[in-house]
Every structure is written in C-alpha cells, then in structure tokens.
Design a protein around this motif. Structure first.
Motif, short mmCIF file in Angstrom:
data_model
loop_
_atom_site.label_atom_id
_atom_site.label_comp_id
_atom_site.label_asym_id
_atom_site.label_seq_id
_atom_site.Cartn_x
_atom_site.Cartn_y
_atom_site.Cartn_z
N UNK A 333 0.78 -1.13 0.11
CA UNK A 333 0.61 -0.25 -0.03
C UNK A 333 0.42 0.85 -0.45
N UNK A 334 1.70 1.09 0.93
CA UNK A 334 2.82 2.69 0.58
C UNK A 334 3.60 2.47 -0.76
N UNK A 335 3.73 1.09 -1.00
CA UNK A 335 4.71 1.69 -2.72
C UNK A 335 3.60 2.34 -3.26
N UNK A 336 2.08 1.59 -3.53
CA UNK A 336 1.26 2.03 -4.69
C UNK A 336 1.27 3.67 -4.04
N UNK A 337 2.11 3.96 -2.67
CA UNK A 337 1.60 5.90 -2.44
C UNK A 337 2.47 6.45 -3.37
N UNK A 338 3.67 5.92 -3.36
CA UNK A 338 4.69 6.24 -3.94
C UNK A 338 4.69 6.11 -5.39
N UNK A 339 3.97 5.42 -5.80
CA UNK A 339 3.94 5.25 -7.73
C UNK A 339 2.69 6.45 -7.69
N UNK A 340 1.96 7.65 -6.68
CA UNK A 340 1.19 7.92 -6.80
C UNK A 340 -0.39 7.39 -7.61
#
Ligand SMILES: *Cc1c(COP(=O)(O)O)cnc(C)c1O
Length: 481
Positions: A333-340
């Motif tokens: 979920x964090x990576x998803x946010x970091x990938x916008x």
C-alpha cells in the motif's frame, strides 16, 4: 456517492467500506485502497482536539466508512472503546518519559486492552463492525486465521460471544510464550476454536492460504479473515495517531500545527502505514520512524530502496517475536502511494518480485522523491540493544517496557530533534514477554491485577495435523451456516 475503494494492482473498483470489510485480497491479488485520501482541515483539527477517544474514532473512521451513518459508527465506537475494556479513560494515554537531546520523549500506550498488545485497538472495533454489517445482511462469517501470538488472541477476544461469527485459529505448537498460549487457550466460548499445528507460523499461514485458494469451499463456508491487510484495521489504527498528537500538543504546551514524530515497532507494516495515512490526511507528523529488529527487510529498503523479502530460512527467531516478519504485507500500500496510485507500475513491480525475489525503486526518480518526502525513516535494534533499552528506561524513568517497545525506543533515539516531541508506540505490555524482562532486569515483569493466575486456568485446544484436506472437513463440520 460514498468513498470508493480500488485495488492496488488494477483499476478495478471494489465498492465502499462495507463491501471491502469482509473481503481479503482483491480478485487481482492486490489490496484495497481508498480512491482518494480523505483530508482534515485546520478547523477540523481544532474541533477534534478536545474529543474523547470514541468520539474521535467515530469522526476518523466515518471519513473512510461513509456508507455507514455517522450515528451508527459513533455507537459502534462507543461500544468498542470503553474504560472497562481498555483499563483507561483515555484508551490510548500519553505517558511522558523525559527530555533527551532536547526532545520530549514519551510512550503512547496502545496495549491496555484485553490481550495486552496494540492489536486490540483495531480488533475491538473490527468485532463491532463485523457484527453490525453481518446482522444487517443476515449473514454469518467463519474466520479462519493463523497467529504467531498477538493477532489471534486479539481477534478471539474481539469476536467472543458474537453470534454471527465463528473463529478457527491455527497456532504453532510450542512456539508461543506461555502467557500467549494461556490467553488464547483459556477461552471457553463456543464460537472460538483453537487448533494447534505441529510446525511454524508460516506452516499455519500456508494452511490458511491453501483453504482460501479453494474459492468454491471459501464461498460455501463463508470463510473470512482478520489478517493485517484488512483495511478496517488500518483505519481504526489511524485514530490513535490523532489522539497521540493532540495529547502531545496539550501536554508539552505546543500549538496545533506544530510537528510531532512517532516511532513504530514494525513487522507487517500495518501500524506505520496507519501513521502514514494519518499524515496524508493532514495530521502534522514530521517523521515516522520504522523500527525493526534483526529481521530488517524494511530498514534495508529505506537505506537502499531495494525491497527484498526473505524466506523463513532467513528469518531469525528474536526476543521481539511479533516483528519476526520478512515479508511486510502492507508495504504494497505504501509503494502504491509512492507510485502516485499507478496500479500498472505496481503490478509490474510485484511481477518482478515474484520472478526475481526483489525490486528496486532507486532508479525511479518520482518514487524516490516521494519516499524522501514521505517522512519515513528507519533503523534496527539487536537483542543486546533491546535488553539495554529495557534496563535503561527502567533505571532512568522507573518504567518497564516490553521488547518490541524497546526496539521502538532504540531507533527513536537515532532520530531525536531538539524541541520536537517523539512518541514511541507501546505495542505490547511487558507481562506478555516475561522471559525477556527477567533476562533484562533480573526480576519478573509487572502484571495487571486479575491476570495473576492466567496460566493455571483450564485450557481448551485441539491438536491437528498439517493436512489441508483434514482441516477442510473439520471446518465443514463446525462452520456456522
Ligand atoms: C503486531 C505487532 C507488531 C508489528 O506491527 P505491524 O503492524 O505488523 O507492523 C509490533 N509489536 C507487537 C507487540 C505486535 O503485536
């Protein structure tokens, strides 16, 4: 239209909060994320700062669950967060330690619930939400879970006596502390079944996965989960970052809007993800310290931007066992946010992970910049450092902390800033890990009144084999229909 949830791995819309509440993974294997992040204005922050914990919980959770009415959530939060259940009127009280390097250092107590670990904070609310939604739909749910100690007991204490829910919990034989075993196996409620497996936590988890992979069986017996990827758990955990922030502002005489840092003992990345969600909503959190133990996959990521989960052979058994995780399920979920929110890019990374065992964001300029700006920093702590912190906090402040919280203290101390409050999340009470406290202090851990004789209560547990077919027929025999 209510807030919609989508998958991290495709554009698939999964529905509103009550639709994703009882579901595990999205059909494409991804995790549910809100289509947009709810925001809290400065005025709302001011309005919320004086609320009681259940009132605050209702406001925060309603932002993510607006397909339920505010009044309903308010009622459920009032039932979940009582002084009787959490042994504290504040529910999550701030407990100041002292000032180190100019930084006020405090614990945020999250472990005063029935099972003495922070998992109760979310699980008690989850129990209320499950009962409400199942009753409305005239449905029942059979929860199949695997635990290494803390999640299973928190789920059982939250679901006990609930008529629409039955719990089947697999636990690894001989791998939990005596206290953890007694806590789970002494429950006599008919809707709670403890099944112990000769093997490790991973073996138990694999059995759960094997049963869940049989979609027809899963549908027929209405099998659900309460594992750490459950979005409702993440949501309920956002609340105590707000509660901790408000208490720190008030206790240390700061102004609303001033920055506060949190240190989070981390394993599956659920707790610190909740902090990141709070920050993304507008709560003035300067930094979130990701504290790991010898199982330092997350620390390695923040150092190198390479994510390389490890197998069970490479996972150490440590004295902060609830953090002995080498594959952090909420990290996606964090990576998803970091990938916008780029689901296609995320799906590619996870494909790469499946084929090569790792991926790197080091050459991804936008993700790299977003990670830097996200405020997450990291560190690790060893067994010797853990023991030293337990002894040091006891000597300096007369306070006994558990081994996981000690990891949080150790890493927090690497990130203190003059004048900025640092709140270490207390993720368990020392009584739960008495062996390590004895080793660190040469005396037994303090224990809450009423739990003195826990280990001598009668226990009810059934020993089963690792055979998945036998597990399925056992579930079929006992499931609610
Ligand atoms: C579950 C747990 C953790 C890890 O929390 P995550 O949300 O999995 O990162 C840390 N400490 C204790 C005591 C726990 O029970």
């Amino acid at each position: 239209m209510s807030l919609q949830y989508r998958s991290t791995r495709s554009e698939t819309v999964l529905g509103g909060f009550t639709d994703i509440l009882l579901e595990g993974l999205a059909p494409d294997g991804g995790l549910a994320m809100p289509a947009s992040m709810p925001q809290v204005s400065a005025q709302e922050l001011a309005d919320w700062s004086g609320l009681s914990y259940p009132q605050l919980a209702a406001r925060v959770i309603h932002r993510f669950a607006d397909d339920l009415s505010f009044q309903d959530i308010e009622r459920l939060a009032a039932a979940a967060y009582t002084e009787q259940t959490f042994h504290s009127r504040a529910i999550a009280p701030l407990s100041p330690l002292g000032v180190e390097q100019g930084a006020p250092l405090a614990l945020l107590e999250l472990s005063n619930g029935p099972t003495l670990a922070f998992k109760d904070m979310a699980m008690q609310m989850l129990g209320q939400l499950f009962e409400e939604v199942l009753t409305r739909r005239g449905q029942t749910l059979n929860i199949l879970g695997a635990t290494s100690g803390d999640t299973g007991s928190a789920a059982e204490y939250a679901m006990r006596g609930k008529s629409a829910v039955k719990v089947f919990m697999l636990s690894p034989q001989g791998r939990m502390s005596e206290f953890q075993r007694a806590q789970m196996y002494s429950l006599q409620d008919a809707n709670i079944q403890n099944w112990s497996v000769p093997g490790s936590f991973d073996d138990c988890q694999d059995m759960v996965k094997a049963v869940s992979a049989d979609l027809a069986f899963k549908a027929q017996y209405r099998i659900g989960t309460v594992n750490s990827i459950n979005w409702a758990r993440i949501t309920a955990q956002v609340v105590y970052y707000f509660a901790g922030y408000f208490q720190a502002i008030s206790h240390y005489g700061r102004r609303l809007g001033d920055a506060v840092a949190f240190s989070v003992p981390s394993g599956n990345f659920g707790n610190v993800l909740s902090g990141f969600v709070a920050k993304s909503m507008g709560l003035p959190i300067s930094r979130l310290v990701v504290a790991t133990n010898e199982n330092n996959v997350l620390h390695e990521f923040f150092q190198t931007l390479v994510y390389r989960p490890r197998g069970s052979a490479e996972t150490f058994v440590t004295s902060s066992p609830s953090m002995d995780i080498s594959k952090a399920s909420n990290f996606e979920r964090y990576v998803f946010q970091m990938l916008d929110g780029d689901a296609k890019a995320l799906a590619q990374l996870w494909q790469q992970l499946a084929s090569t065992g790792q991926f790197s964001l080091a050459d991804h300029p936008t993700a790299r910049a977003r990670i830097q700006a996200s405020g997450l920093v990291s560190g690790q702590s060893s067994h010797a450092q853990r023991l030293a912190a337990i002894a040091d906090i006891d000597a300096r402040y007369g306070r006994v902390i558990d081994p996981h919280t000690a990891d949080g203290v150790n890493v927090a101390r690497q990130f203190l800033r003059d004048g900025e409050p640092m709140l270490v999340l207390e993720t368990a009470l020392p009584a739960k890990f008495g062996e390590t406290i004895q080793e660190a202090l040469g005396r037994p851990a303090p224990r809450r009144a009423g739990l003195e004789n826990l280990e001598s209560l009668p226990q009810r547990v059934v020993s089963i084999t690792q055979e998945v077919g036998a597990l399925k027929s056992r579930i079929a025999d006992q499931a609610l229909v």
